[in-house]
Design a protein around this motif. Structure first.
Motif, mmCIF file in Angstrom:
data_model
loop_
_atom_site.group_PDB
_atom_site.id
_atom_site.type_symbol
_atom_site.label_atom_id
_atom_site.label_comp_id
_atom_site.label_asym_id
_atom_site.label_seq_id
_atom_site.Cartn_x
_atom_site.Cartn_y
_atom_site.Cartn_z
ATOM 1 N N ALA A 104 0.899 -1.256 -0.316
ATOM 2 C CA ALA A 104 -0.218 -0.254 -0.175
ATOM 3 C C ALA A 104 1.218 1.179 -0.152
ATOM 4 C CB ALA A 104 -0.759 0.208 1.049
ATOM 5 N N THR A 105 0.716 2.291 -0.612
ATOM 6 C CA THR A 105 0.974 3.658 -0.244
ATOM 7 C C THR A 105 -0.124 4.653 -0.039
ATOM 8 O OG1 THR A 105 0.907 4.156 -2.327
ATOM 9 C CG2 THR A 105 2.989 3.652 -2.062
ATOM 10 N N LEU A 106 0.037 5.612 0.735
ATOM 11 C CA LEU A 106 -0.659 6.678 1.436
ATOM 12 C C LEU A 106 -0.093 8.361 1.117
ATOM 13 C CD1 LEU A 106 -3.327 7.689 2.750
ATOM 14 C CD2 LEU A 106 -1.660 7.634 4.586
ATOM 15 N N GLU B 20 2.195 0.340 5.615
ATOM 16 C CA GLU B 20 2.318 -0.585 6.301
ATOM 17 C C GLU B 20 1.169 -0.993 7.141
ATOM 18 O OE1 GLU B 20 4.284 -3.237 4.986
ATOM 19 O OE2 GLU B 20 4.675 -1.490 3.628
ATOM 20 N N LYS B 21 0.393 0.099 7.676
ATOM 21 C CA LYS B 21 -0.195 -0.102 9.492
ATOM 22 C C LYS B 21 -1.581 -0.488 7.888
ATOM 23 C CE LYS B 21 1.220 4.537 10.987
ATOM 24 N NZ LYS B 21 1.086 5.598 11.214
ATOM 25 N N CYS B 22 -2.555 -1.434 9.124
ATOM 26 C CA CYS B 22 -3.878 -1.989 8.367
ATOM 27 C C CYS B 22 -4.763 -1.208 9.483
ATOM 28 C CB CYS B 22 -4.208 -3.433 9.025
ATOM 29 S SG CYS B 22 -3.889 -3.488 10.255
ATOM 30 N N TYR B 23 -4.237 0.251 9.141
ATOM 31 C CA TYR B 23 -5.545 1.063 9.790
ATOM 32 C C TYR B 23 -4.861 2.252 8.670
ATOM 33 C CZ TYR B 23 -2.307 2.581 13.815
ATOM 34 O OH TYR B 23 -0.993 2.958 14.034
ATOM 35 N N LEU B 24 -6.036 3.515 9.525
ATOM 36 C CA LEU B 24 -6.340 4.951 8.531
ATOM 37 C C LEU B 24 -6.915 5.339 9.893
ATOM 38 C CD1 LEU B 24 -7.677 4.712 5.039
ATOM 39 C CD2 LEU B 24 -5.013 5.658 5.816
ATOM 40 N N MET B 25 -6.602 6.811 10.478
ATOM 41 C CA MET B 25 -6.943 7.200 11.541
ATOM 42 C C MET B 25 -8.353 8.857 10.239
ATOM 43 S SD MET B 25 -5.852 6.317 14.076
ATOM 44 C CE MET B 25 -6.255 7.197 14.917
ATOM 45 N N GLY C 48 -7.610 14.403 3.014
ATOM 46 C CA GLY C 48 -7.906 14.410 2.057
ATOM 47 C C GLY C 48 -6.396 13.623 1.412
ATOM 48 N N GLY C 49 -7.053 13.138 0.022
ATOM 49 C CA GLY C 49 -5.252 12.147 -0.664
ATOM 50 C C GLY C 49 -5.732 11.328 -0.689
ATOM 51 N N LYS C 50 -5.027 10.307 -0.821
ATOM 52 C CA LYS C 50 -5.384 8.483 -1.737
ATOM 53 C C LYS C 50 -4.433 7.606 -0.785
ATOM 54 C CE LYS C 50 -5.100 9.022 -6.253
ATOM 55 N NZ LYS C 50 -5.332 9.012 -8.012
ATOM 56 N N LEU C 51 -5.003 6.328 -0.973
ATOM 57 C CA LEU C 51 -4.771 5.649 -0.461
ATOM 58 C C LEU C 51 -4.913 4.220 -1.108
ATOM 59 C CD1 LEU C 51 -3.779 3.068 1.970
ATOM 60 C CD2 LEU C 51 -5.973 2.706 1.549
ATOM 61 N N ILE C 52 -3.566 3.337 -2.332
ATOM 62 C CA ILE C 52 -3.564 2.807 -3.210
ATOM 63 C C ILE C 52 -2.810 1.165 -2.294
ATOM 64 C CG2 ILE C 52 -2.468 2.606 -5.384
ATOM 65 C CD1 ILE C 52 -1.684 5.026 -5.622
ATOM 66 N N LEU C 53 -3.559 0.336 -2.935
ATOM 67 C CA LEU C 53 -3.726 -0.741 -2.368
ATOM 68 C C LEU C 53 -3.418 -1.946 -3.285
ATOM 69 C CD1 LEU C 53 -7.143 -1.113 -0.157
ATOM 70 C CD2 LEU C 53 -4.820 -0.908 0.687
ATOM 71 N N GLN C 54 -2.203 -2.332 -3.522
ATOM 72 C CA GLN C 54 -2.376 -3.786 -5.271
ATOM 73 C C GLN C 54 -2.435 -4.896 -4.282
ATOM 74 O OE1 GLN C 54 -0.087 -2.579 -7.414
ATOM 75 N NE2 GLN C 54 -0.764 -4.774 -7.840
ATOM 76 N N MET C 55 -3.325 -5.225 -5.189
ATOM 77 C CA MET C 55 -4.027 -6.862 -4.233
ATOM 78 C C MET C 55 -3.481 -8.061 -5.111
ATOM 79 S SD MET C 55 -6.245 -5.097 -2.658
ATOM 80 C CE MET C 55 -7.624 -6.578 -2.318
ATOM 81 N N GLY C 56 -3.717 -9.583 -4.934
ATOM 82 C CA GLY C 56 -3.170 -10.253 -5.529
ATOM 83 C C GLY C 56 -4.349 -11.828 -5.027
#
Length: 792
Positions: A736-738, A744-749, A756-764
């Protein structure tokens, strides 16, 4: 000019101006993805449970509107929406409805029915519709979309169409050729009971106005136990002058009970069937009234009825109508309502998935935007809990707060996309507490009623979650004091438990934690210490011998284990079993895990729970997604350092518990909660503990989800979650990138989202190490009394 006026004016201007851009996905307006039939069934046989299925209504409403113009197929039984898809006849089209609730329901007022032929004063029975005014209908003709409903009534050969604005609604009836065409209005009708007093005045040959009083004596919410006590005022007009008109009046004996079972009895219905007809009256009042207007019609002739509704006065009902629906253009009114929905639905946009997936998503979002609905009129006036009329320029009065349900997902969702609404809700609860003299926060409110329905102190959770997220435009000190009163009146005993109840004990412990958080933020150190101690009381019902939570009796002894053990529904648990309820320690997961025997034991137990859950997620003894107590449980895997299992199971729930189908909700919608879970989970985020501004990250069901943020509460414009390489097989997050940086965290605040912004998750397709060893335990954070919880 009042804030309410500005809000309503801008809302209506946006809907009525054709030059406004329409939010779209691809080439389609978002409102066209809404299927109001999703969940529109109360069928207990199909559900495999006495709770039934979604219990949504399919009719027309505007976002958070006071008015819902919807078909009603039944008055009695546990049929809160007044409709179930499998029913074969329609009683009429009511202007008020509740969404997704059980407990016999309420509203369903101002029931309008087009008829042709002899006048009937009773709806009659579904198996013999010809003996009443109800009608069979052509199922294939039934259509519904955001702000629109239509159906063909075969017994009368009439096409009926409905649309709505926030405080008003419109019906369009297309009649056959007849000299006995009629529009009749059952003024006594009410879901789950009856209105106990009505009055009507005929203003002229196309206008009527009046009121319908609904008290606990007439059943309704909880068959009267919900204490619903409200009056519906109406101001209605017909597009064509009526040739004849009149009133029917049933003489209900004074000594008769008028609860749900009484109103639906043969004895009661016989009296209504023999109601006296009073033709050409200019005004009338009574205990069971109806109004009829007769017309000569040509083949295909359209007659429209429009009405403003108010819970405050007839004058306000009239003002509501003419502010929102000035003329007789049904199609333009429908388009205006659809534009309101396009704008609201654009607060969360999705890309990817099939059209069915998008329909499931936008219908879920639609269901979260019905309640808590506006209860104040276009001039800002509303009826208070003391029956006095108030006017506010600080907030919109809201009603239908299904607390025990919505504190888990629905209200947290609204803190992101509708923080003003959350602020309205807290203001409304505080004002009700003041005006009623009760001075505590109600857990399930309907039109000022302190119903006491369900359990716990969910309003405290909503207050805590709002405050930590910066939603504070209300009297904070008064809200806190009322929260203290609530906790004092409804809480665990001195030994730290509620006799005979695991559910009460655990939920009171959680909201005591919420109180400790609030006290800390407000600098009330003594209160903080006391509530923090009480928040640990959940352990008082844990039985080390059996290794799980058990109810204690008033002497402190554990109650005998039933044959099914912790799988026994109702054993100290509300609408659940101890296995399901026992996981509800969201504020102290580390303590809960230690109590249960440690991480490995808990992980194995939790995994077993999901593996034994039926694939359809209908009512069951394991992960029972059909009801609220378990809704946080899939996200506990994140807290157990196994985020891949959160990803696996939330995607499975999204795939199998929600779909584009009448049976597409596995349990009661419960005023937005069931759908809010899906909106958040399918977007890849969901809280475990409202009041803690942490959202667990999970596997998004879509390639891209964008939240539109409120500039009054957020520094960013949008927050986006993108899932690259997403597919039905690729459900696991690989990296993931924020905002462009590795994450690397499995949570957001919450602060991450509103910035604002963008969380990008690479899936598999296979589980990865992403998110492991990145979590922080509950013991590792402190709370800043000014802004947010800060992690150290």
């Amino acid at each position: 000019m009042k804030l309410f006026h500005l809000s309503l004016a801008s809302l209506l201007a946006a809907s009525l101006c054709a030059c406004q851009p329409t939010p779209k996905t691809g080439d389609r307006p978002l409102s066209t993805y809404v299927n109001p039939f999703i969940g529109a069934s109360t069928n207990t046989k199909t559900a495999g449970s006495y709770h039934g299925l979604g219990k949504t209504f399919p009719g027309a409403t505007a976002p958070f509107g006071m008015v819902q113009v919807s078909p009603n197929t039944i008055t009695g039984g546990d049929n809160g929406p007044g409709y179930s898809y499998e029913h074969t006849t329609i009683e009429g089209f009511a202007f008020t409805q509740m969404s997704g609730i059980g407990w016999y329901g309420d509203l369903g007022n101002f029931l309008v029915m087009p008829t042709v032929g002899p006048l009937h004063t009773v709806a009659g029975k579904a198996e013999q519709p010809e003996n009443g005014y109800r009608s069979r209908y052509e199922k294939a003709s039934e259509k519904a979309s955001a702000g629109y409903y239509s159906v063909f009534l075969t017994d009368y050969q009439v096409k009926a169409e409905a649309t709505a604005m926030p405080h008003s609604g419109m019906l369009r009836f297309t009649f056959p050729e007849s000299k006995e065409s009629r529009i009749q209005i059952d003024l006594a009708r009410r879901v789950g009971g009856t209105s106990v007093f009505q009055s009507i005045e005929v203003v002229d040959d196309h206008t009527i106005k009046g009121q319908m009083q609904c008290t606990p004596d007439g059943g309704g919410w909880g068959n009267g136990d919900g204490k619903a006590d409200y009056t519906v005022y109406f101001y209605a007009q017909f597009s064509k002058p009526f040739r004849r008109h009149g009133v029917w009046s049933a003489e209900i004996p004074d000594d008769w009970s008028r609860k749900r079972q009484d109103v639906t009895s043969d004895r009661y219905q016989d009296v209504v069937r023999q109601a006296k007809i009073h033709p050409s009256v200019s005004s009338f009042e009574g205990k069971h009234l109806g109004f009829y207007a007769d017309f000569d019609t040509k083949q295909g002739e359209e007659i429209l009825l429009k009405s403003g509704i108010s819970f405050t006065s007839i004058k306000n009902a009239e003002e509501n109508l003419f502010t929102e629906i000035k003329g007789w253009d049904f199609d333009e009114t429908h388009k205006a309502c659809a534009r309101l929905w396009d704008n609201e639905l654009a607060k969360v946009s999705v890309w990817g998935g099939t059209d069915d997936d998008k329909t499931t998503f936008y219908t879920a979002l639609y269901h979260t935007l019905i309640d808590p609905r506006v209860a104040s009129d276009v001039n800002g006036e509303y009826t208070g809990a003391d029956k006095q009329v108030y006017q506010t320029d600080k907030f919109n009065k809201r009603t239908i707060f299904s607390g025990w349900d919505v504190f888990r997902s629905q209200m947290p969702l609204q803190t992101i996309i509708n923080p003003v609404l959350v602020n309205d809700q807290i203001n409304s609860l505080v004002e009700i507490a003041t005006q009623s003299g009760n001075e505590y926060l109600e857990r399930w409110e309907l039109l000022n009623a302190f119903s006491g329905c369900m359990l716990g102190n969910p309003a405290i959770s909503v207050l805590c979650d709002a405050y930590v997220k910066g939603i504070r435009n209300y009297d904070v000190e008064k809200a806190y004091q009322y929260a203290c009163n609530t906790s004092r009146l409804f809480g665990n005993n001195a030994e730290g438990y509620t006799p005979s109840s695991i559910s009460h004990t655990l939920e009171y412990a959680y909201t005591d934690w919420c109180m400790a958080q609030l006290a800390g933020w407000l600098g009330k150190t003594d209160d903080q210490t006391r509530f923090a101690r009480q928040a640990k009381s959940y352990a008082s019902t844990f039985d080390p011998e059996s290794g799980w939570f058990r109810p204690r009796d008033s002497k402190g002894e554990f109650k005998p284990l039933p044959e099914k053990g912790r799988l026994q529904e109702g054993y100290g648990s509300m609408e659940s079993n101890p296995y399901q309820q026992g996981w509800f320690v969201p504020h102290d997961i580390d303590g809960m895990v230690a109590l249960m025997g440690g991480r490995e034991k808990v992980l194995a137990d939790l995994t077993d729970m999901f593996e034994k859950t039926p694939n359809d997620y209908l009512w069951n003894d394991y992960y029972n997604h059909a009801n609220e107590p378990v809704h946080h449980i899939p996200f506990l895997f994140n807290r157990l350092n196994e985020p891949a299992l959160t990803q696996k199971w939330t995607r499975d729930i999204c795939r199998n518990a929600y779909r584009n189908d009448v049976l597409g909700l596995v349990g009661n919608e419960d005023v937005g909660q069931m759908s809010a879970w899906y909106v958040l989970a399918s977007a890849g985020i969901h809280p475990v503990c409202p009041g803690d501004p942490r959202y667990e990250i999970t596997s998004p069901a879509f390639d891209k989800v964008e939240f539109r943020l409120d500039p009054a509460y957020a520094s960013g414009k949008t927050f986006t979650v993108e899932a690259h390489g997403n597919s039905p097989e690729n459900v696991y997050i690989q990296s993931a990138t924020l905002n462009g940086k590795p994450y690397e965290k499995c949570y957001l605040m919450h602060s991450d989202i509103v910035a604002g912004g963008k969380l990008i998750l690479q899936m598999g397709a296979t589980p990865s190490e992403w998110g492991k060893n990145s979590f922080l335990t509950n013991k590792q954070y402190i709370c800043n009394p000014i802004i947010y919880c800060l992690f150290v």
